[in-house]
Design a protein around this motif. Structure first.
Motif, PDB file in Angstrom:
ATOM      1  N   ASP A 111    -126.382  13.624  45.745  1.00 44.92           N
ATOM      2  CA  ASP A 111    -125.434  12.526  45.625  1.00 44.92           C
ATOM      3  C   ASP A 111    -125.046  12.346  44.158  1.00 44.92           C
ATOM      4  OD1 ASP A 111    -124.830   9.429  45.269  1.00 44.92           O
ATOM      5  OD2 ASP A 111    -124.480   9.954  47.373  1.00 44.92           O
ATOM      6  N   PRO A 112    -123.785  12.036  43.865  1.00 50.02           N
ATOM      7  CA  PRO A 112    -123.391  11.834  42.460  1.00 50.02           C
ATOM      8  C   PRO A 112    -124.205  10.760  41.755  1.00 50.02           C
ATOM      9  CG  PRO A 112    -121.456  11.999  43.870  1.00 50.02           C
ATOM     10  CD  PRO A 112    -122.635  11.945  44.783  1.00 50.02           C
ATOM     11  N   ALA A 113    -124.700   9.772  42.534  1.00 49.84           N
ATOM     12  CA  ALA A 113    -125.486   8.689  41.926  1.00 49.84           C
ATOM     13  C   ALA A 113    -126.980   8.995  41.872  1.00 49.84           C
ATOM     14  CB  ALA A 113    -125.246   7.401  42.703  1.00 49.84           C
ATOM     15  N   ASP A 114    -127.378  10.183  42.307  1.00 52.43           N
ATOM     16  CA  ASP A 114    -128.802  10.532  42.289  1.00 52.43           C
ATOM     17  C   ASP A 114    -129.332  10.461  40.855  1.00 52.43           C
ATOM     18  OD1 ASP A 114    -131.230  12.281  42.104  1.00 52.43           O
ATOM     19  OD2 ASP A 114    -130.794  12.621  44.220  1.00 52.43           O
ATOM     20  N   LEU A 131    -117.124  17.468  38.037  1.00 50.53           N
ATOM     21  CA  LEU A 131    -115.957  16.870  38.664  1.00 50.53           C
ATOM     22  C   LEU A 131    -115.718  17.470  40.049  1.00 50.53           C
ATOM     23  CD1 LEU A 131    -113.552  16.866  35.588  1.00 50.53           C
ATOM     24  CD2 LEU A 131    -114.910  14.957  36.475  1.00 50.53           C
ATOM     25  N   LYS A 132    -114.907  16.771  40.825  1.00 49.44           N
ATOM     26  CA  LYS A 132    -114.579  17.261  42.152  1.00 49.44           C
ATOM     27  C   LYS A 132    -113.945  18.649  42.064  1.00 49.44           C
ATOM     28  CE  LYS A 132    -112.038  16.004  46.348  1.00 49.44           C
ATOM     29  NZ  LYS A 132    -111.141  15.000  46.984  1.00 49.44           N
ATOM     30  N   GLY A 133    -114.384  19.529  42.925  1.00 49.81           N
ATOM     31  CA  GLY A 133    -113.843  20.885  42.930  1.00 49.81           C
ATOM     32  C   GLY A 133    -114.497  21.813  41.937  1.00 49.81           C
ATOM     33  N   SER A 134    -115.634  21.404  41.366  1.00 46.56           N
ATOM     34  CA  SER A 134    -116.317  22.253  40.399  1.00 46.56           C
ATOM     35  C   SER A 134    -117.814  22.255  40.676  1.00 46.56           C
ATOM     36  CB  SER A 134    -116.043  21.777  38.970  1.00 46.56           C
ATOM     37  OG  SER A 134    -116.513  20.456  38.793  1.00 46.56           O
ATOM     38  N   LEU A 135    -118.501  23.169  40.054  1.00 45.76           N
ATOM     39  CA  LEU A 135    -119.950  23.285  40.194  1.00 45.76           C
ATOM     40  C   LEU A 135    -120.534  23.799  38.897  1.00 45.76           C
ATOM     41  CD1 LEU A 135    -121.013  26.460  42.229  1.00 45.76           C
ATOM     42  CD2 LEU A 135    -118.825  26.240  41.071  1.00 45.76           C
ATOM     43  N   PRO A 164    -111.496  27.815  46.367  1.00 49.21           N
ATOM     44  CA  PRO A 164    -111.519  27.977  44.907  1.00 49.21           C
ATOM     45  C   PRO A 164    -112.270  26.807  44.262  1.00 49.21           C
ATOM     46  CG  PRO A 164    -109.286  28.191  45.792  1.00 49.21           C
ATOM     47  CD  PRO A 164    -110.122  27.630  46.879  1.00 49.21           C
ATOM     48  N   MET A 165    -113.120  27.131  43.305  1.00 46.69           N
ATOM     49  CA  MET A 165    -113.848  26.115  42.558  1.00 46.69           C
ATOM     50  C   MET A 165    -113.905  26.542  41.094  1.00 46.69           C
ATOM     51  SD  MET A 165    -116.979  24.979  45.114  1.00 46.69           S
ATOM     52  CE  MET A 165    -117.247  23.441  44.225  1.00 46.69           C
ATOM     53  N   THR A 166    -114.195  25.572  40.233  1.00 46.12           N
ATOM     54  CA  THR A 166    -114.265  25.838  38.800  1.00 46.12           C
ATOM     55  C   THR A 166    -115.712  25.794  38.336  1.00 46.12           C
ATOM     56  OG1 THR A 166    -112.098  24.839  38.456  1.00 46.12           O
ATOM     57  CG2 THR A 166    -113.512  25.060  36.522  1.00 46.12           C
ATOM     58  N   VAL A 167    -116.098  26.753  37.501  1.00 46.24           N
ATOM     59  CA  VAL A 167    -117.428  26.731  36.880  1.00 46.24           C
ATOM     60  C   VAL A 167    -117.361  25.735  35.723  1.00 46.24           C
ATOM     61  CG1 VAL A 167    -119.214  28.057  35.700  1.00 46.24           C
ATOM     62  CG2 VAL A 167    -117.864  29.124  37.535  1.00 46.24           C
ATOM     63  N   ALA A 168    -117.935  24.551  35.939  1.00 48.96           N
ATOM     64  CA  ALA A 168    -117.817  23.466  34.963  1.00 48.96           C
ATOM     65  C   ALA A 168    -118.863  23.541  33.863  1.00 48.96           C
ATOM     66  CB  ALA A 168    -117.924  22.123  35.676  1.00 48.96           C
ATOM     67  N   GLY A 169    -119.846  24.405  34.018  1.00 48.46           N
ATOM     68  CA  GLY A 169    -120.878  24.506  32.995  1.00 48.46           C
ATOM     69  C   GLY A 169    -122.072  25.275  33.512  1.00 48.46           C
ATOM     70  N   THR A 190    -122.269  18.260  43.826  1.00 45.84           N
ATOM     71  CA  THR A 190    -122.487  16.976  44.497  1.00 45.84           C
ATOM     72  C   THR A 190    -121.945  17.046  45.915  1.00 45.84           C
ATOM     73  OG1 THR A 190    -120.373  16.077  43.754  1.00 45.84           O
ATOM     74  CG2 THR A 190    -122.273  15.807  42.276  1.00 45.84           C
ATOM     75  N   THR A 191    -122.119  15.958  46.638  1.00 41.40           N
ATOM     76  CA  THR A 191    -121.665  15.924  48.030  1.00 41.40           C
ATOM     77  C   THR A 191    -120.155  16.052  48.144  1.00 41.40           C
ATOM     78  OG1 THR A 191    -121.768  13.502  47.836  1.00 41.40           O
ATOM     79  CG2 THR A 191    -123.630  14.606  48.903  1.00 41.40           C
ATOM     80  N   THR A 192    -119.438  15.749  47.075  1.00 44.09           N
ATOM     81  CA  THR A 192    -117.977  15.937  47.131  1.00 44.09           C
ATOM     82  C   THR A 192    -117.610  17.406  47.294  1.00 44.09           C
ATOM     83  OG1 THR A 192    -117.863  16.044  44.711  1.00 44.09           O
ATOM     84  CG2 THR A 192    -117.567  13.879  45.728  1.00 44.09           C
ATOM     85  N   ALA A 193    -118.430  18.289  46.730  1.00 44.26           N
ATOM     86  CA  ALA A 193    -118.185  19.722  46.883  1.00 44.26           C
ATOM     87  C   ALA A 193    -118.438  20.158  48.323  1.00 44.26           C
ATOM     88  CB  ALA A 193    -119.066  20.503  45.928  1.00 44.26           C
ATOM     89  N   LEU A 194    -119.384  19.520  49.011  1.00 44.23           N
ATOM     90  CA  LEU A 194    -119.660  19.890  50.396  1.00 44.23           C
ATOM     91  C   LEU A 194    -118.443  19.657  51.267  1.00 44.23           C
ATOM     92  CD1 LEU A 194    -123.299  18.481  50.887  1.00 44.23           C
ATOM     93  CD2 LEU A 194    -122.579  20.771  50.182  1.00 44.23           C
TER      94      LEU A 194
END
Length: 807
Positions: A111-114, A131-135, A164-169, A190-194
């Protein structure tokens, strides 16, 4: 000690400075090796634990199919013995960069708030949460995939569409193995990626930390009891737990690999030091032999045995202390460098390079105490020489003079008088010959054992690959009609054969308890699956360790691979029973066989008929194995790409698709550290052995000063004398090769079995490396000739005058 004796020691040191230098170098090299290995072992052992603990690993993971909500999470945290709890999910997915091949991806979601207090990672680039759409990717995955931060990648979760996703780090996760070794990338989202990947945003894992007050428990039984109690609480709240994962508490997934390599380093390092100590004893014994008449003279004027022993022990102590002092700092530096290399291979961060005090104590004790202890034997023998023995000394063992061996050597004829003379000279001092041959022979045996063991490991990998008569394996996200899968595969260009197998995750069941597995959070290390090959399968043949293989008509039988009795069901043997939960249903089967299945994690094999009855889905399969028309890596990958496209177009969800080459790379990667360590240690052994040979020849030349003077008087040329000495060295080295070869045979078996059982619960195949023998023979004979050069030159320069004044 009186000034007169100190003066004699000083003169002896100067007179034998080349030999003293060899002794010092031999001890220094061995102490350096031992110090380096101990340092590397201490640092890596400390850091692998620290890195793993820094992630605050969960003690247990409870799989809750209905998902973990706020209320159940709070209830878990309130349970006695639970220090903390969180909700997570682990998704089996695939990732690709551009038009490159698909790679396996394990995606950890939260979860983002974890608050990230459990199973934490250290963010190195980017920020959390992404961010949304990244991992975020584990740092070793960047090089494995050939991708950098900011790049776009394509991710496909099981049953979902390519997204498609972005490598954020990047992050460092001390709880996972390097991506290259496992041929698996690790991602964090995060769960948004799921939701983007077509998966429900529900988190279905409850991870708990079990302990007392603020300390996590390292007791498997305590963790088990607490997890079972939490599972009962979840059930009471309407969230039944399907199974529980409890990995070995506090142990990194590759902890066993580190322990094994550490043992190898320590064992071989101590052997190198023991060889150096024997070498010192040999050299000191030779020095005393050269001074037999001096000892006799000292005894004649009243010197006591204790005084002579004290004097030569002081000489040995000076040499050992000097060598240890010279080796300690470089050994520590080399050990830190080795630790750094090991850390890179194990994906560790080294927080500090401090070395524990026990390393210094062991290095000093080994570098000073062991050489003195070993040298005590020849020093005692030499100091007890009587005046009469000194007068009667002729540079040969009394047992040889007039004995059978002397008579045999006297009658010996050969193609060259120089060769015969060299052979006779070898046996003048049989004790020294035994030490020289033994020293170089042990070094050779260790060299051969090390490379034989590395070869055995490579052979085990090769055997494992050869028993898999397929080129491609595709794991599907769920069961599909087997006939349709086979037909689709066979219609793909480049496919010559295909089989569809049943496959599903499983756990060992105990009545009245929630099933417990010992798998790590990556759901790979120590995992357990049930597999059902077709009755007439031709794509795998596994050697039996006990019992028999399945028969087509079997419906109540199971065959286990060798990891299951070791990890999942301890004590299970052929003839016994095992109860396994398959598709949510516990079934008991009689164990009819145990097979060697290197390269596969824990697995139980059922007949396809029995599997269909258990799962209630006849004619269904979750695994596709394919044979290609060409068997090189490029051709296999091309066929896999076409098959992947065909399956995707047909609506078949792919969980993982790999070629057999991927498995080979992964298996080879696990032995890289061991192979490098064995080769480095073998080089140290060989160097020490050659120093021993050089010392023995130098001593022999000094003893035979008068003999060489006589030869010069009789017209022997300097070249002929050099040839005699060099030939003696080469013949001694050749004799050591026989000893090394014979000794390496049992050592390879014992050492290989130990390494194999520590790593994969099975013996390594016995492999004798003839290229290694050829290499060692070449190095030994060439080294012997080089090591003999100084002694040969010394002998060739002997004058008649030196022979006359020699005592």
């Amino acid at each position: 000690m009186t000034r007169l004796r100190l003066r004699k020691l000083g003169r002896d040191l100067w007179a034998t400075r080349s030999r003293v230098a060899m002794m010092t170098v031999a001890i220094a090299v061995s102490v350096l090796a031992v110090t380096a290995f101990l340092t590397a072992r201490a640092i890596i052992g400390r850091e692998i634990t620290r890195n793993y603990q820094a992630t605050h690993p969960a003690s247990a993971t409870l799989h809750v199919p209905g998902g973990v909500d706020t209320a159940t999470l709070a209830a878990a945290r309130a349970e006695p013995g639970v220090l903390d709890a969180t909700a997570r999910s682990t998704i089996q997915a695939r990732i690709r960069v551009g038009d490159g091949p698909w790679r396996t991806l394990v995606l950890f979601a939260s979860d983002p708030a974890d608050p990230q207090r459990i199973a934490t990672v250290a963010v190195e680039t980017g920020s959390w949460p992404p961010l949304k759409g990244s991992l975020l990717l584990e740092r070793t995955a960047l090089g494995f995939l050939g991708v950098s931060t900011g790049r776009r990648v394509t991710v496909e979760a099981s049953g979902g569409a390519p997204t498609p996703m972005t490598v954020a780090g990047s992050v460092h996760d001390g709880g996972v193995a390097p991506a290259g070794q496992e041929q698996t990338a690790y991602g964090y989202a995060t769960t948004t990626a799921l939701a983007l990947l077509g998966r429900p945003q529900t988190l279905d894992q409850l991870r708990i930390v079990v302990g007392d007050h603020s300390t996590a428990s390292t007791s498997s039984s305590v963790i088990d009891r607490t997890a079972q109690r939490v599972a009962a609480r979840m059930k009471a709240l309407g969230h039944p737990v399907g199974s529980i994962d409890i990995p070995p508490p506090g142990r990194h997934p590759h902890q066993g690999q580190m322990v094994m390599v550490g043992f190898v380093l320590l064992a071989f390092g101590l052997m190198a030091l023991l060889l150096a100590s024997i070498l010192v004893a040999t050299m000191l014994g030779g020095m005393l032999t050269a001074q037999i008449r001096q000892i006799g003279a000292m005894k004649a004027v009243g010197a006591r045995t204790g005084q002579i022993l004290q004097m030569y022990l002081a000489l040995a102590a000076v040499i050992a202390l000097t060598a240890t002092a010279l080796a300690l700092a470089p050994g520590l530096a080399l050990g830190r460098a080795l630790a750094g290399q090991g850390a890179r291979l194990l994906n560790l961060d080294i927080a500090g390079e401090s070395v524990p005090a026990w390393v210094y104590a062991v290095a000093l004790g080994a570098g000073v105490g062991l050489p003195l202890l070993v040298a005590l034997v020849p020093l005692l023998r030499g100091s007890r020489i009587t005046v009469r023995q000194a007068i009667d000394d002729h540079g040969a063992d009394p047992a040889v003079l007039g004995g059978f061996l002397e008579r045999f050597l006297t009658r010996l004829r050969g193609p060259s008088r120089i060769q015969v003379m060299a052979l006779r000279n070898m046996f003048r001092r049989r004790g020294r010959l035994v030490l020289s041959v033994g020293l170089l022979g042990v070094a050779g045996a260790m060299f051969l054992t090390g490379l034989n063991t590395a070869g055995g490991w490579s052979s085990l990998v090769a055997q494992s690959i050869s028993r898999r008569d397929y080129d491609i394996e595709v794991r599907l996200d769920k069961a599909y009609p087997a006939d349709g899968l086979v037909a689709l595969a066979r219609s793909t260009r480049g496919v010559v054969a295909a089989e569809a197998w049943g496959r599903t995750a499983a756990t060992v069941h105990t009545a009245g308890r929630v099933d417990v597995a010992h798998v790590y959070p990556d759901e790979a290390h120590d995992s357990f699956t049930v597999m059902a090959p077709p009755a007439d399968t031709r794509l795998m043949h596994l050697p039996l360790m006990a019992g028999r293989w399945l028969r087509p008509e079997d419906t109540g039988a199971v065959v286990l691979n060798n990891l299951v009795p070791a990890q999942q069901a301890p004590g299970t043997t052929v003839g016994g029973t095992v109860t396994v939960t398959i598709a949510g249903r516990p079934v008991t089967r009689r164990v009819v066989g145990i097979v060697s299945d290197f390269g596969t994690l824990g697995a139980a094999y059922l007949t396809d008929r029995d599997y269909a009855a258990v799962t209630g889905a006849p004619g269904q399969a979750e695994l596709l194995r394919v044979v290609t028309d060409r068997h090189d890596p490029a051709s296999r990958q091309a066929v896999l790409d076409r098959l992947d496209d065909a399956l995707t177009r047909s609506g078949t969800g792919i969980q993982q698709a790999t070629t057999i080459d991927t498995l080979r790379v992964a298996l080879d990667g696990h032995v890289l550290v061991l192979a490098d360590a064995l080769i480095a240690l073998a080089v140290v052994m060989g160097f020490v052995g050659l120093l021993g040979l050089a010392s023995a020849l130098s001593t022999g030349v000094l003893e035979r000063t008068r003999e060489f003077g006589v030869l010069r008087t009789l017209g022997a040329t300097a070249s002929a004398i050099r040839t005699v000495v060099v030939t003696e060295g080469v013949l001694t080295a050749a004799l050591s090769l026989l000893f090394a070869t014979v000794a390496a045979l049992p050592l390879t078996g014992v050492f290989g079995n130990f390494i194999g059982n520590q790593a994969f619960r099975q013996n390594l195949p016995f492999e004798f490396s003839f290229p290694a023998l050829a290499l060692w023979s070449l190095l030994t004979l060439a080294g012997a000739a080089a090591a003999s050069a100084a002694a040969a030159r010394r002998a060739s320069l002997t004058t008649v005058r030196e022979a006359l004044v020699s005592l």
